[in-house]
Design an enzyme around this catalytic site. Sequence first.
Site, PDB file in Angstrom:
ATOM      1  N   THR A   1      -8.802  -6.838  -8.503  1.00 15.10           N
ATOM      2  CA  THR A   1     -10.144  -7.336  -8.857  1.00 15.10           C
ATOM      3  C   THR A   1     -10.539  -7.447  -7.371  1.00 15.10           C
ATOM      4  O   THR A   1      -9.567  -8.035  -6.884  1.00 15.10           O
ATOM      5  CB  THR A   1     -10.379  -8.528  -9.956  1.00 15.10           C
ATOM      6  OG1 THR A   1     -12.100  -8.525  -9.707  1.00 15.10           O
ATOM      7  CG2 THR A   1      -9.505  -9.295  -9.857  1.00 15.10           C
TER       8      THR A   1
ATOM      9  N   HIS B   1      -9.844  -3.492  -0.280  1.00 15.99           N
ATOM     10  CA  HIS B   1     -11.637  -4.068  -0.015  1.00 15.99           C
ATOM     11  C   HIS B   1     -11.564  -3.814   1.696  1.00 15.99           C
ATOM     12  O   HIS B   1     -11.474  -5.160   2.719  1.00 15.99           O
ATOM     13  CB  HIS B   1     -10.734  -5.210  -0.294  1.00 15.99           C
ATOM     14  CG  HIS B   1     -12.021  -6.405  -0.740  1.00 15.99           C
ATOM     15  ND1 HIS B   1     -12.099  -7.398  -1.348  1.00 15.99           N
ATOM     16  CD2 HIS B   1     -13.327  -6.125  -0.438  1.00 15.99           C
ATOM     17  CE1 HIS B   1     -13.691  -8.028  -1.422  1.00 15.99           C
ATOM     18  NE2 HIS B   1     -14.200  -7.598  -0.377  1.00 15.99           N
TER      19      HIS B   1
ATOM     20  N   CYS C   1     -18.775  -5.414   1.788  1.00 15.51           N
ATOM     21  CA  CYS C   1     -17.512  -5.197   1.830  1.00 15.51           C
ATOM     22  C   CYS C   1     -17.782  -3.646   0.739  1.00 15.51           C
ATOM     23  O   CYS C   1     -18.528  -3.730  -0.510  1.00 15.51           O
ATOM     24  CB  CYS C   1     -16.991  -6.088   1.242  1.00 15.51           C
ATOM     25  SG  CYS C   1     -16.397  -7.130   2.379  1.00 15.51           S
TER      26      CYS C   1
END
Lengths: 205, 165, 118
Positions: free
Chosen positions: B27, B51, B34
């Site tokens: 997650t 990420h 981002c």
Amino acid sequence: MLQQPTKFTNSQLSSWDELITEAAKNSIQALSDMSGQDIKSSLVKPYKIDVTDIPNSLGGADKVAVGVLLGIEQIPSFHIALIHSPKTAYQVVDILMGYESGTTVGLGEMEISALGEMGNIMGGYFLNTIGDKTGYELKPTPPSVRMDMTGAILDYAIASLMMETDEVTMIEAKYGTAEAQVDGVFAVMPSPELQSQIITSWGVK
Amino acid sequence: MAGLTIDSMVVGLGELKYADQPGQELTCLGLGSCVAVSVWDRKNKQGAMAHVVLPECTAGREPTPKFADVAVPELFENLKKKGANPTQLEIKLVGGAHMAPAAAPSMPLMRIGERNIEAVKAQLKKLGLRAIAEDLGGNNGRTVRLDVESGRVTVVTAGTEKTNL
Amino acid sequence: MAKILVVDDAAFMRMRCSKLLTENGHEVVEAGTGREAVEQYKNTSPDAVLLDITMPDMDGLSALKEIRAHDPDARVAMVTAMGQQSIVMEALQAGAKDFVVKPFDADRVLAAVSKLVA
């Protein structure tokens, strides 16, 4: 672009820490004056933090919050952020507008404007302290107010800092009043490059 | 999966993580500008998530997965080593919102969300790959979760229930 | 009773200032950016201006200079959080007659207005 800030002596860095601590205290005092409430802060000493940890330090990346953000008109930048839970933000608006506690339940144009002005004044006082002490003039941008996840609110500041560095010296002040149980975080994240320029121009040894 | 606790692995800013155990999820929390690159390997029931914070690694910076041009190649390189066939992977992209304040002084920085999206897609194209789904742009933050067992990707925003991507 | 142009990008500030001034017998016109301030000045010829500094689409110092260029007798007081020495100097040198630092005291603002329109 500079990877490492210019090497400064411990004395210079210590002077910088004192300066930003004083600046943060002035910001809290300005909020006190603006709101007519006795606002207390528990000031955290300036500390080094990985830029990637900033959202966690300010409440958690997916925590919904109301953020008031300011930068300065130059790049590299100072990033100034006020982060509150929505409930706290509504309480702050009640105080600023002189309403009975519990009146504000959402953020319309006037409420956003009041929070923005709070950011403008607190941020302004922070930069005024730096400007007057060091002679390095810093003009803030108009404030931006958002309700969203904390990580998303801070992404712009984080991307800006990460373009330059992986670590910053941040100062963070938690503040509130006993009566209204207002609590918020005031955080200032200066870019190391700008911090270097200011210290150099200041001329402290 | 009633009764199973989900082991939620948070992929923080600039991180790249892999998971291959049932009950695991990857997650990214509070994505603004981002971009999360979510990749699922149906055959091997494994996944990866990056990420991404910035579009490209600039001179003098250490190449780490916060940059799209580091994260994307590294992610697929490592999945290949773990037995994945890149052309059979389910790639989904989330984030890249426009979060810059209206009065932001720097034009390139203002467009950081869009630039991240462009950079990730360019890197995928270089590898001959493309995303099968995306939830990109806009003005809101998102949290994305990839369930490693089922491959299901869900996205939530501050105001909404989760939606499947 | 004077016509005062209140300039601030925060609706909240404009509202508070307007309320204060109208309760004290003045007429108020408002502007939310430096550019609007210059236009409003030209269109409504106010007796005095309360001018913020930090605004989008032309800041207050630039607006001050344009207003003074249009009308060398313009009576302008800055009302701003930006109280740094260098900025105060710049404003006064550009022709501001007074400089009120936010958060402001109601009496201070009323006194500033009285001085401007005297």
